[in-house]
Design a protein around this motif. Structure first.
Motif: not given
Length: 123
Positions: A44-50
């Motif tokens: 799981i990657v948490v980032s505002q910009n995918e």
């Protein structure tokens, strides 16, 4: 009435109990409709910009390959991108996730995460 068991009979009873427990556990999983893990590593990657999230993950994997001198099996990795921690909390993949990468200014290099050597599927 006293029952005296030999060590062999005792150990066989423990083995039979373990076999029965495994059978009951697998039948409960089947009835609940939960699939067992398929050998994939869920990230799981948490980032505002995918896009930034994918770039950070790709760079981390490149560093791991250089550090451990092994190639990562990309086909066994499933990526899930989320915009914030609240969406991670609500994501059904959370319980299957092997690790969560939060993309921010505190992101470190692969050497800072030695547990990735056991988590990532190398060829």
């Amino acid at each position: 009435m006293h029952i005296i068991l030999s060590n062999e009979a005792f150990f066989q009873a423990i083995i039979n109990l373990g076999i029965r427990a495994n059978y009951l556990y697998s039948s409960l999983i089947t009835r609940l409709g939960v699939k067992p893990p398929d050998g994939r590593v869920v990230v799981i990657v948490v980032s505002q910009n995918e896009w930034d999230g994918h770039i950070a993950l790709f760079e981390l994997f490149e560093e791991c390959e250089a550090l451990y001198k092994k190639q990562i099996d990309q086909y066994r990795i499933r990526y899930v991108c989320c915009k914030d921690l609240e969406s991670v909390r609500l994501n059904p993949n959370l319980e299957k996730a092997s690790f969560i990468l939060v993309v921010n200014e505190d992101l470190r290099d692969a050497a800072s995460y030695p547990e990735l050597k056991q988590i990532l599927p190398f060829l």
